[in-house]
Design a protein around this motif. Structure first.
Motif, PDB file in Angstrom:
ATOM      1  N   ALA A 168       0.827  -1.209   0.000  1.00 49.44           N
ATOM      2  CA  ALA A 168       0.000   0.000   0.000  1.00 49.44           C
ATOM      3  C   ALA A 168       0.861   1.260   0.000  1.00 49.44           C
ATOM      4  N   ILE A 169       1.904   1.270   0.810  1.00 50.51           N
ATOM      5  CA  ILE A 169       2.772   2.452   0.862  1.00 50.51           C
ATOM      6  C   ILE A 169       3.508   2.630  -0.456  1.00 50.51           C
ATOM      7  N   ALA A 170       4.019   1.533  -1.027  1.00 46.28           N
ATOM      8  CA  ALA A 170       4.762   1.626  -2.289  1.00 46.28           C
ATOM      9  C   ALA A 170       3.878   2.114  -3.433  1.00 46.28           C
ATOM     10  N   ALA A 171       2.583   1.874  -3.336  1.00 47.47           N
ATOM     11  CA  ALA A 171       1.648   2.302  -4.385  1.00 47.47           C
ATOM     12  C   ALA A 171       1.232   3.756  -4.241  1.00 47.47           C
ATOM     13  N   SER A 172       1.640   4.412  -3.180  1.00 47.51           N
ATOM     14  CA  SER A 172       1.215   5.783  -2.905  1.00 47.51           C
ATOM     15  C   SER A 172       2.161   6.791  -3.543  1.00 47.51           C
ATOM     16  N   ASP A 173       1.629   7.974  -3.779  1.00 41.94           N
ATOM     17  CA  ASP A 173       2.461   9.068  -4.274  1.00 41.94           C
ATOM     18  C   ASP A 173       3.039   9.887  -3.127  1.00 41.94           C
ATOM     19  N   ILE A 174       2.284  10.011  -2.054  1.00 39.82           N
ATOM     20  CA  ILE A 174       2.694  10.817  -0.904  1.00 39.82           C
ATOM     21  C   ILE A 174       2.203  10.126   0.359  1.00 39.82           C
ATOM     22  N   LEU A 175       3.068  10.044   1.368  1.00 36.29           N
ATOM     23  CA  LEU A 175       2.642   9.566   2.686  1.00 36.29           C
ATOM     24  C   LEU A 175       2.441  10.785   3.573  1.00 36.29           C
ATOM     25  N   LEU A 176       1.306  10.832   4.237  1.00 37.06           N
ATOM     26  CA  LEU A 176       0.975  11.949   5.114  1.00 37.06           C
ATOM     27  C   LEU A 176       1.219  11.551   6.562  1.00 37.06           C
ATOM     28  N   VAL A 177       2.104  12.271   7.238  1.00 42.65           N
ATOM     29  CA  VAL A 177       2.376  12.064   8.664  1.00 42.65           C
ATOM     30  C   VAL A 177       1.956  13.344   9.374  1.00 42.65           C
ATOM     31  N   SER A 178       0.995  13.226  10.264  1.00 42.98           N
ATOM     32  CA  SER A 178       0.420  14.417  10.895  1.00 42.98           C
ATOM     33  C   SER A 178       0.439  14.329  12.416  1.00 42.98           C
TER      34      SER A 178
END
Length: 198
Positions: A168-178
């Motif tokens: 799932a992470i590898a398929a993402s364009d941006i990871l959001l850490v908030s």
């Protein structure tokens, strides 16, 4: 001098063997293997991300587009539409501030929509589970209902295995850490190992 310590930590068995060969004094101390926090055999760029993205596209009610032929002229024109996958992976508790991550995804998609002059199709991938998961999904859908916002599809994966999380992470364009604060922020290292910006 490592021989004076109670224990020596190494990140792999191979490193232990090298240490024992290079420094005989290491035989007199306990050497424990403590692997890196992120298994790069799982968290790496472009594992099965195209298949996963195609799956996300089908969930969002649109088909994946195959790459277009390169333009005949050297001038590149902006695309008429782009597809972005934003991901937030956490235990969805107050300290992780997941609603802020959802807002960031929508505001980023809106800004791209307005400034890039193209239609943005955004997917917000909520990875994991916890007490604020439903509230985060609802907040994202409510904010995305604004007519100025581009289309947004919210996908809740629930709790995933380590392998599925890596996909799932590898398929993402941006990871959001908030998060309000983090002790270590393992998910940031996982994203970096996948080549995904944070």
């Amino acid at each position: 001098n490592p021989s004076r310590g109670d224990m020596v930590a190494a990140v792999s068995d191979a490193l232990v063997e090298r240490a024992l060969t290079a420094w005989p004094c290491f035989h007199r101390v306990s050497i424990r293997v403590v692997p890196n926090a992120v298994p790069t055999s799982l968290f790496r760029p472009a594992r099965s991300s195209m298949v996963y993205r195609a799956h996300l596209s089908s969930l969002a009610g649109r088909s994946s587009q195959s790459p277009s032929a390169p333009p005949s002229s050297p001038q590149l024109s902006p695309p008429s539409s782009i597809s972005l996958v934003f991901a937030h992976s956490s235990n969805f508790r107050d300290v992780k501030n997941p609603v802020a991550a959802a807002r960031a995804a929508i505001l980023t998609a809106r800004a791209l929509h307005l400034t890039a002059g193209c239609r943005v199709h955004a997917t917000l991938l909520l990875i994991g589970g916890g007490p604020l998961l439903a509230a985060t999904a609802s907040a994202a859908e409510a904010i995305a209902a604004d007519p100025d916002s581009p289309p947004l599809r919210v996908v809740c994966t629930g709790r995933l295995s380590r392998v599925r999380t890596a996909e799932a992470i590898a398929a993402s364009d941006i990871l959001l850490v908030s998060s309000a604060h983090e002790g270590f922020c393992l998910v940031a290292l996982e994203a970096l190992a996948c080549g995904v910006p944070i």
